[in-house]
Design an enzyme around this catalytic site. Structure first.
Site, PDB file in Angstrom:
ATOM      1  CG  ASP A  38      -1.993  -1.174   1.071  1.00  0.00           C
ATOM      2  OD1 ASP A  38      -2.935  -1.049   0.270  1.00  0.00           O
ATOM      3  OD2 ASP A  38      -2.117  -1.812   2.078  1.00  0.00           O
ATOM      4  CG  ASP A 178      -7.166  -3.367  -0.035  1.00  0.00           C
ATOM      5  OD1 ASP A 178      -7.108  -3.731   1.228  1.00  0.00           O
ATOM      6  OD2 ASP A 178      -6.478  -2.732  -0.518  1.00  0.00           O
TER       7      ASP A 178
HETATM    8  C1  DX5 Z   1      -6.598   0.652   2.942  1.00  0.00           C
HETATM    9  C2  DX5 Z   1      -5.491  -0.225   2.368  1.00  0.00           C
HETATM   10  C3  DX5 Z   1      -5.555  -1.668   2.457  1.00  0.00           C
HETATM   11  C4  DX5 Z   1      -5.328  -2.038   4.093  1.00  0.00           C
HETATM   12  C5  DX5 Z   1      -6.111  -3.230   4.320  1.00  0.00           C
HETATM   13  O1  DX5 Z   1      -6.188   1.717   2.565  1.00  0.00           O
HETATM   14  O2  DX5 Z   1      -5.558  -0.341   0.900  1.00  0.00           O
HETATM   15  O3  DX5 Z   1      -4.753  -2.471   1.922  1.00  0.00           O
HETATM   16  O4  DX5 Z   1      -3.989  -2.362   4.427  1.00  0.00           O
HETATM   17  O5  DX5 Z   1      -6.023  -3.423   5.666  1.00  0.00           O
HETATM   18  P1  DX5 Z   1      -7.006  -4.308   6.491  1.00  0.00           P
HETATM   19  O6  DX5 Z   1      -6.987  -5.737   6.041  1.00  0.00           O
HETATM   20  O7  DX5 Z   1      -6.553  -4.470   7.989  1.00  0.00           O
HETATM   21  O8  DX5 Z   1      -8.350  -3.798   6.320  1.00  0.00           O
HETATM   22 ZN    ZN Z   2      -4.508  -1.768  -0.463  1.00  0.00          ZN
END
Ligand code: DX5
Ligand code: ZN
Length: 221
Positions: A38, A178
């Site tokens: 990310d 995601d």
């Molecule tokens: C949000 C990101 C995600 C995040 C997901 O801005 O794009 O990839 O890391 O994290 P979880 O799985 O903890 O919601």
């Molecule tokens: Zn992401």
């Protein structure tokens, strides 16, 4: 009926940034498929995270695909640097791009697979003209910026729509989901049509020896 299975892509955002090499080793040993990176610039998303150097330094440590999710303004400015770093997928936000078609062409010309992402407030129809040019569509099921948020269930209907459009028009993009995915809701997300499950908190929040089990559940196995 046996459920289809998905690929699992743990997100490094929830890893210990002081031990990213170990995090990558843990993703490999867990049986997950991709490493989700990310990238945030403090403008498009209200946080700061990784850049191309992170990808370049981690790439030699793994055979897994580097699935780069750019939550940045002006994504076109980062295409070449991520390609050189070894990114496999370059996914940018449709909300941050004026000339999305041109950016997709540049990503492909640089040797990466183009992906596009939608924040929760963006409808599927904005992708209508570019669907056939994409290798991946990332449906964000939380607002961008942070790991560990709760899934916004209404976003799941976008997966259903995109899966139907793919069949109807004979496209071949992968559908990645995601944000807020847990071992409890992963099955539902796969049933809606997800091919790739991204998970940060669920993966890195588990003890290292339990992550194999977590990955199995995220894949719908
Ligand atoms: C949000 C990101 C995600 C995040 C997901 O801005 O794009 O990839 O890391 O994290 P979880 O799985 O903890 O919601
Ligand atoms: Zn992401």
């Amino acid at each position: 009926m046996t459920r289809k299975t998905a690929l699992a892509a743990p997100s490094l955002l929830s890893a210990n940034f002081g031990a990213l090499a170990e995090a990558v080793a843990s993703v490999e040993e867990s049986g997950a498929d991709w490493i989700h990176v990310d990238v945030m610039d403090g403008h498009f998303a209200p946080n700061l995270s990784f850049g191309p150097k992170t990808v370049a330094d981690l790439k030699p440590l793994t055979k897994l695909s580097m699935d780069c999710h750019l939550m940045v303004d002006n994504p076109q400015e980062y295409v070449e640097s991520f390609a050189v770093a070894g990114a496999d997928f370059f996914t940018f936000h449709v909300e941050a791009a004026v000339h999305s078609n041109r950016i997709i062409q540049r990503i492909r010309a640089a040797g990466m697979k183009p992906g596009i992402c939608l924040v929760p407030g963006t409808p599927v129809h904005v992708l209508d003209e570019i669907l056939g040019d994409l290798d991946l569509i990332l449906v964000l099921t939380v607002n961008p910026g942070f790991g560990g948020q709760t899934i916004i269930d209404s976003c799941l209907e976008k997966i259903v729509k995109l899966a139907a459009l793919r069949t109807e028009r004979g496209y071949s993009y992968l559908l990645s989901v995601d944000g807020g995915i847990t071992t409890e809701n992963a099955g539902l997300v796969i049933d809606k049509g997800a091919d790739v499950i991204v998970a940060g908190n669920t993966f890195f929040g588990a003890e290292r020896e339990k992550r194999k089990e977590v990955v199995k559940k995220l894949k719908g196995l």
